[in-house]
Design a protein around this motif. Structure first.
Motif, PDB file in Angstrom:
ATOM      1  N   GLU A 173       2.166 -16.359  16.734  1.00  0.00           N
ATOM      2  CA  GLU A 173       2.892 -15.787  17.863  1.00  0.00           C
ATOM      3  C   GLU A 173       2.440 -16.364  19.211  1.00  0.00           C
ATOM      4  O   GLU A 173       3.265 -16.637  20.086  1.00  0.00           O
ATOM      5  CB  GLU A 173       2.696 -14.268  17.854  1.00  0.00           C
ATOM      6  N   TYR A 174       1.127 -16.563  19.388  1.00  0.00           N
ATOM      7  CA  TYR A 174       0.615 -17.087  20.658  1.00  0.00           C
ATOM      8  C   TYR A 174       1.106 -18.516  20.892  1.00  0.00           C
ATOM      9  O   TYR A 174       1.445 -18.897  22.011  1.00  0.00           O
ATOM     10  CB  TYR A 174      -0.905 -17.023  20.705  1.00  0.00           C
ATOM     11  N   HIS A 218       7.238 -20.729  26.833  1.00  0.00           N
ATOM     12  CA  HIS A 218       6.996 -20.670  28.274  1.00  0.00           C
ATOM     13  C   HIS A 218       6.980 -22.077  28.882  1.00  0.00           C
ATOM     14  O   HIS A 218       7.548 -22.312  29.956  1.00  0.00           O
ATOM     15  CB  HIS A 218       5.688 -19.941  28.551  1.00  0.00           C
ATOM     16  N   GLN A 225       3.931 -19.823  19.655  1.00  0.00           N
ATOM     17  CA  GLN A 225       5.361 -19.741  19.944  1.00  0.00           C
ATOM     18  C   GLN A 225       5.623 -19.299  21.375  1.00  0.00           C
ATOM     19  O   GLN A 225       6.497 -19.837  22.056  1.00  0.00           O
ATOM     20  CB  GLN A 225       6.046 -18.789  18.962  1.00  0.00           C
ATOM     21  N   LYS A 226       4.841 -18.326  21.855  1.00  0.00           N
ATOM     22  CA  LYS A 226       5.021 -17.829  23.222  1.00  0.00           C
ATOM     23  C   LYS A 226       4.708 -18.918  24.242  1.00  0.00           C
ATOM     24  O   LYS A 226       5.462 -19.115  25.200  1.00  0.00           O
ATOM     25  CB  LYS A 226       4.134 -16.612  23.481  1.00  0.00           C
TER      26      LYS A 226
END
Length: 190
Positions: free
Chosen positions: A84-85, A92, A87-88
């Motif tokens: 998840e980190y 961004h 992908q975020k």
């Protein structure tokens, strides 16, 4: 008088033809080439990759005199995070806060001058375009015996309207400050 102009014109054509045939364009093998990036902030750093879409060098008498390289900005990957980190952060970086890849899918470097220094090292001057902002960059590039060209260069992202988290433009960011400079480690296969 006409004879002098005719002879001069013929001599110019021969000279230009000779020069044109000594120039060669060597394509970069994009699938075998790598561009790795590192960006730092007050509390640490992140790194990843960007793919080269296409590129070439122009040689005259076996020396680099020019070139052009297109980076696929939508290919930005983060390699130091997972799940998840990752992908975020990738999302961004691709957003308008950073590189706005939907509107600006590519970045381009055009070599405007190359001067051989020593041991196959060239001083390169080029125009780098990111988000339709073009600024000059300078760096050293080494042409290696294994048909690779390598360089490390530092880019000031704020010059290209990539200002998110920049202490140069925003006050009171504290430990959320992201440094303006990011580094590229480039290995091009010819």
């Amino acid at each position: 008088m006409k004879s002098k102009f005719l002879k001069g014109g013929i001599a110019s054509v021969i000279l230009l033809t000779t020069v044109a045939f000594t120039s060669t364009k060597r394509e970069v093998r994009v699938e075998e080439s790598t561009i790795e990036w590192t960006g730092e902030k007050v509390t640490g750093s992140h790194n990843g990759t960007i793919k080269l879409q296409k590129g070439h060098f122009i040689f005259e008498d076996d020396e680099i005199v020019g070139g052009e390289f297109i980076m696929d900005m939508s290919s930005i990957k983060v390699t130091d995070l997972e799940g998840e980190y990752r992908q975020k952060l990738e999302g961004h970086l691709k957003s308008e806060d950073f590189f706005g890849v939907e509107k600006y899918p590519t970045a381009k470097l055009v070599i405007t001058n190359a001067a051989k220094k020593a041991n196959n090292v060239y001083g390169i001057v080029g125009d780098l375009t990111i988000k339709e902002e073009t600024h000059p960059v300078t760096f050293d590039l080494k042409l290696n015996d294994d048909n690779t060209a390598t360089t490390k260069l530092t880019i000031d992202r704020s010059k290209y309207n990539v200002r998110y988290g920049s202490g140069s433009f925003f006050d009171n960011l504290g430990d959320k400050t992201i440094y303006d400079n990011f580094d590229l480690d480039v290995n091009l296969k010819l």
